[in-house]
Design an enzyme around this catalytic site. Structure first.
Site, mmCIF file in Angstrom:
data_model
loop_
_atom_site.group_PDB
_atom_site.id
_atom_site.type_symbol
_atom_site.label_atom_id
_atom_site.label_comp_id
_atom_site.label_asym_id
_atom_site.label_seq_id
_atom_site.Cartn_x
_atom_site.Cartn_y
_atom_site.Cartn_z
ATOM 1 N N ASN A 141 -59.424 -109.172 51.152
ATOM 2 C CA ASN A 141 -59.937 -108.613 52.312
ATOM 3 C C ASN A 141 -61.066 -108.996 52.571
ATOM 4 O OD1 ASN A 141 -60.497 -107.011 50.065
ATOM 5 N ND2 ASN A 141 -60.699 -105.051 51.306
ATOM 6 N N GLU B 89 -64.562 -107.628 54.927
ATOM 7 C CA GLU B 89 -64.861 -106.886 56.022
ATOM 8 C C GLU B 89 -66.124 -107.239 56.895
ATOM 9 O OE1 GLU B 89 -65.502 -103.123 53.356
ATOM 10 O OE2 GLU B 89 -63.199 -102.929 53.357
ATOM 11 N N CYS C 267 -57.542 -108.019 56.335
ATOM 12 C CA CYS C 267 -56.597 -107.429 55.170
ATOM 13 C C CYS C 267 -56.582 -108.697 54.141
ATOM 14 C CB CYS C 267 -55.276 -106.778 55.389
ATOM 15 S SG CYS C 267 -55.521 -105.179 56.127
ATOM 16 N N GLU D 65 -53.697 -109.700 52.880
ATOM 17 C CA GLU D 65 -52.524 -110.208 53.216
ATOM 18 C C GLU D 65 -52.594 -111.226 54.048
ATOM 19 O OE1 GLU D 65 -52.959 -107.060 52.479
ATOM 20 O OE2 GLU D 65 -51.123 -105.985 52.219
ATOM 21 N N CYS E 124 -50.266 -102.962 55.353
ATOM 22 C CA CYS E 124 -50.511 -102.178 56.569
ATOM 23 C C CYS E 124 -49.416 -102.601 57.715
ATOM 24 C CB CYS E 124 -51.861 -102.157 57.102
ATOM 25 S SG CYS E 124 -52.348 -103.385 57.887
ATOM 26 N N CYS F 263 -50.101 -106.060 59.015
ATOM 27 C CA CYS F 263 -50.089 -107.327 58.196
ATOM 28 C C CYS F 263 -48.434 -107.224 58.053
ATOM 29 C CB CYS F 263 -50.369 -107.013 56.828
ATOM 30 S SG CYS F 263 -52.475 -107.047 56.713
HETATM 31 N N1 THU Z 1 -56.640 -103.664 53.019
HETATM 32 C C1 THU Z 1 -55.853 -104.674 52.651
HETATM 33 O O1 THU Z 1 -56.541 -105.727 52.400
HETATM 34 N N2 THU Z 1 -54.640 -104.595 52.438
HETATM 35 C C2 THU Z 1 -53.760 -103.685 52.534
HETATM 36 O O2 THU Z 1 -52.505 -103.790 52.269
HETATM 37 C C3 THU Z 1 -54.599 -102.242 52.807
HETATM 38 C C4 THU Z 1 -55.874 -102.399 53.253
HETATM 39 C C5 THU Z 1 -57.904 -103.519 53.285
HETATM 40 C C6 THU Z 1 -58.490 -103.140 54.708
HETATM 41 C C7 THU Z 1 -59.977 -102.867 54.282
HETATM 42 O O3 THU Z 1 -60.740 -103.864 54.079
HETATM 43 C C8 THU Z 1 -59.707 -102.041 53.194
HETATM 44 O O4 THU Z 1 -58.507 -102.490 52.386
HETATM 45 C C9 THU Z 1 -59.533 -100.429 53.463
HETATM 46 O O5 THU Z 1 -58.651 -100.198 54.264
#
Ligand code: THU
Length: 136
Positions: free
Chosen positions: A48, A50, A59, A61, A92, A95
């Site tokens: 991920n 940010e 994310c 994925e 999520c 994704c």
């Molecule tokens: N996140 C992912 O990268 N994948 C997931 O399956 C769930 C959420 C990340 C997004 C964000 O950077 C952090 O987790 C909190 O939601």
């Protein structure tokens, strides 16, 4: 489609765990890693990423999928995701939709900080999905 050997799924899981170490998640402090197994048999990792403008967070994925597509891959056989949680979590909704584009029947393996894992399929997580074929 031939079943994916367990040893390959374990390699995918390992790649997802390793990818989490590259996570850029200073805001959520929730380091996620993913890895995708493509039609060519290659594995692409992602984490991920940010942003100070929170809505732009990507994310793990989708990072892995976009990296695979940028390398010329168009099909996904499996997606592994690692979250730093006591129990596995599922990709999520955004994704799931992106996985559907390239792997409507992809296997999904979710792993976490404990030994627990959940294996399922994209079509179980996103039934009756809207996809490329709906655009005619
Ligand atoms: N996140 C992912 O990268 N994948 C997931 O399956 C769930 C959420 C990340 C997004 C964000 O950077 C952090 O987790 C909190 O939601």
């Amino acid at each position: 489609m031939k079943p994916i050997p367990t040893v390959t799924l374990r390699r995918l899981e390992k790649a997802a765990r390793a990818a989490a170490r590259k996570s850029y998640s200073p805001y959520s402090k929730f380091a996620v890693g993913a890895a995708v197994l493509t039609g060519s048999g290659k594995i692409y990792p992602g984490c991920n990423v940010e942003n100070a403008s929170y809505g732009l967070c990507n994310c793990a994925e989708r990072t892995a999928i976009f990296s695979a597509v940028a390398a010329g891959e168009k099909t996904l056989r499996a997606v592994a995701v690692f979250t730093p949680t006591p129990e596995p979590t599922m990709p999520c909704g955004a994704c799931r939709q992106v996985i559907n584009e390239f792997g409507p029947r992809a296997e999904i393996v979710s792993v976490c900080a404990s030994k627990q894992r959940i294996t399922t399929t994209l079509d179980a997580l996103l039934p009756a999905a809207f996809g490329p074929e709906d655009l005619g």
